[in-house]
Scaffold this motif. Structure first.
Motif: not given
Length: 134
Positions: A105-110, A113-114, A119-120
């Protein structure tokens, strides 16, 4: 009286004059290695690890402390004659699943996205640098 050098080479071995420096546009953003997003990513990942680790190890440590210092509590029975120690041991499996779930959950949420944003931005910076070289 000042002396100005002639515009031509006076000796055949004289090196050519250095070229005029080319002015480059300043970058809009700092280089990726010095970017604050990397610090944010590290702290988000650190928070993610601590949350999951403290959830799993915290419960297990509590179980061990109760086993060592409260044997009468652990030997007591719960409904149906089930010892409290066995019930708390069985709860360890769902707590471990909870820790894994918190990690995801913390991987997906925090964290993700960073990481995607960095990467972009790095891909965009690479394209800009490639275009600037041409």
């Amino acid at each position: 009286m000042s002396y100005d050098p002639p515009p031509y080479a006076t000796y055949p071995w004289q090196p050519p004059a250095p070229p005029e420096p080319v002015e480059r546009r300043p970058r809009h953003r700092t280089a990726l290695g010095h970017h604050s997003d990397l610090r944010l990513l590290r702290s988000a990942y650190r928070w993610q690890r601590r949350t999951a680790t403290l959830t799993a190890l915290g419960y297990f440590t509590l179980f061990l402390i109760l086993s060592a210092f409260a044997p009468s509590f652990m030997a007591g029975t719960v409904a149906g004659g089930l010892p409290t120690g066995v019930l708390l041991a069985l709860i360890q499996v769902p707590v471990t699943w909870l820790a894994v779930g918190l990690y995801e959950h913390t991987a997906r949420r925090h964290v993700d996205p960073l990481a995607d944003r960095i990467r972009k931005e790095s891909a965009l910076n690479a394209k800009r640098e490639e275009a600037a070289r041409r």
